[in-house]
Motif scaffolding. Structure first.
Motif, PDB file in Angstrom:
ATOM      1  N   ALA A 252     -43.646  -2.685  44.026  1.00  8.92           N
ATOM      2  CA  ALA A 252     -44.027  -2.392  42.640  1.00  8.92           C
ATOM      3  C   ALA A 252     -42.884  -1.775  41.838  1.00  8.92           C
ATOM      4  N   ARG A 253     -41.977  -1.069  42.517  1.00  7.93           N
ATOM      5  CA  ARG A 253     -40.921  -0.394  41.747  1.00  7.93           C
ATOM      6  C   ARG A 253     -39.937  -1.374  41.136  1.00  7.93           C
ATOM      7  N   TRP A 254     -39.985  -2.659  41.539  1.00  9.37           N
ATOM      8  CA  TRP A 254     -39.092  -3.667  40.950  1.00  9.37           C
ATOM      9  C   TRP A 254     -39.686  -4.292  39.697  1.00  9.37           C
ATOM     10  N   ARG A 255     -40.923  -3.911  39.359  1.00  7.94           N
ATOM     11  CA  ARG A 255     -41.566  -4.551  38.212  1.00  7.94           C
ATOM     12  C   ARG A 255     -40.782  -4.294  36.942  1.00  7.94           C
ATOM     13  N   LEU A 256     -40.604  -5.343  36.170  1.00  9.83           N
ATOM     14  CA  LEU A 256     -39.880  -5.197  34.908  1.00  9.83           C
ATOM     15  C   LEU A 256     -40.836  -4.720  33.835  1.00  9.83           C
TER      16      LEU A 256
END
Lengths: 157, 91, 157, 91
Positions: free
Chosen positions: C146-150
């Motif tokens: 989830a931390r890669w979500r733009l």
């Protein structure tokens, strides 16, 4: 041996295999391999010579590895750095970190290579068609290392 | 003061500095006032020529005392090994 | 071939060597190797069997690699994932990313393994002294992906 | 409505679901109202027993339509391959 400076090439499989051998806690191995690029700042590179400062090099690398081990919950870490004459596409450096989980292994691996780039006494000299030249340090390497700085009074190094 | 024995310091030059000076290491006996890494750098720069230009205050020169990176105020003692080198470029 | 599912083991040196072969722009190789841990949630693991969903697996892995290539300035990327029966300390997965510079190679490598963990159809079944059991998915893996979500309207995937 | 031909869907079960159902895949012909992944799941759960328990609304079941992860509202068409599986645990 967690830190090595050597002229000869290294085998990534063998080194990572030895690093994680016999420790059943290891589920994650993060690794970095630095290689000689053919083109640096627009000049074609024929060969590159790596010089270091014997005695200080091993001490500096060991201090970086020790700091990584104190900051992240990892199992072990390895640094191999070559010196002497290298050709384009040759391997220069291997950083390997083992851990139970991948997040800490990745962070420690990137921490080690970032600090190696700014604190370990190696220097590159490139042979190009225009003659030999010492490679300049990159401001981006200082920036990469600086982002690991802990806040004052934060958890220890 | 004139009778105080000079301390001996091993000085190491690396990479571009080694080439510029034409020497990789030397044993020096600076006067007693040379008590820090910065003072040693200034004393060497006072030799003039390539020493003055390579070690000028504006040049990016790193120092190590006994194999540890050292700031300009690092104190020097007899028998120390002091290295001068450009910013590192390994990895 | 950038994405492979196979029963047999892989050689990290050979795979990373092939990945960076012939491209002189490559100066950085970031890699991740996942291995079978001996102990998982306090039970000793004897063997592990990896099942996948043929057809979807390759498509899912390729989509993750394509997304990584679109988000970071990397040269190439590779994913090899094993299936079938594995023993403790066996290699499970290799992610390799090549690039001109290390920061983007590291980020893309970590992005790929984080998304593989949540989007690629593999399932682990462990044989333990207490019997066989399917491994539960980890909430920490969802968090990692989830931390890669733009941000909405941010740079494209 | 009774004369509308039923659509055929290939359904795949993986990992724990495959073991629980004792079947890896089947071809089903759900009634016409079953037009989404969610409706297919509910229709299969209506078989009762292990189907009802494994596919109950509270269970973490993932779905894919034609090899792409799909949300519950994904539409279904004749000939689609729909997979049901637990959260993935590779890597």
């Amino acid at each position: 041996m967690p830190v090595r400076v050597q002229v000869q090439d290294f085998d990534v499989s063998r080194e990572l295999g030895a690093l994680r051998a016999g420790d059943a806690r290891v589920g994650a191995v993060a690794a970095f391999v630095g290689t000689v690029r053919d083109v640096n700042d627009a000049a074609a590179v024929a060969t590159m010579t790596l010089e270091h400062y014997p005695g200080m090099t091993e001490k500096a690398l060991q201090a970086i590895v020790d700091e990584a081990k104190s900051r992240w919950d990892i199992v072990d870490a390895l640094v191999i750095h070559r010196v002497g004459e290298l050709a384009p596409a040759d391997q220069i450096v291997l950083v390997g970190v083992t851990g139970a989980h991948r997040g800490e292994a990745f962070a420690a691996c990137e921490f080690i290579i970032d600090h190696l780039k700014t604190r370990a006494p190696f220097w590159k000299k490139e042979a190009t068609p225009a003659g030999a030249r010492w490679v300049d340090a990159r401001a981006s390497d200082d920036d990469a290392a600086a982002r690991w700085r802990l806040p004052e009074g934060g958890p220890g190094r | 003061m004139p009778d105080t024995p000079a301390i001996k310091i091993d000085v190491v030059y690396l990479a571009r500095l080694r080439e510029a000076f034409g020497v990789g290491s030397e044993r020096v006996e600076p006067p007693q006032g040379v008590a820090t890494a910065r003072a040693l750098r200034e004393w060497l720069a006072a030799r003039g020529g390539v020493w003055a230009s390579e070690l000028a205050p504006g040049r990016a020169v790193r120092m190590a005392v006994n194999h540890d990176l050292a700031g300009p105020e690092a104190p020097l003692r007899a028998g120390d090994e002091v290295a001068f080198f450009p910013p590192v470029t390994g990895g």
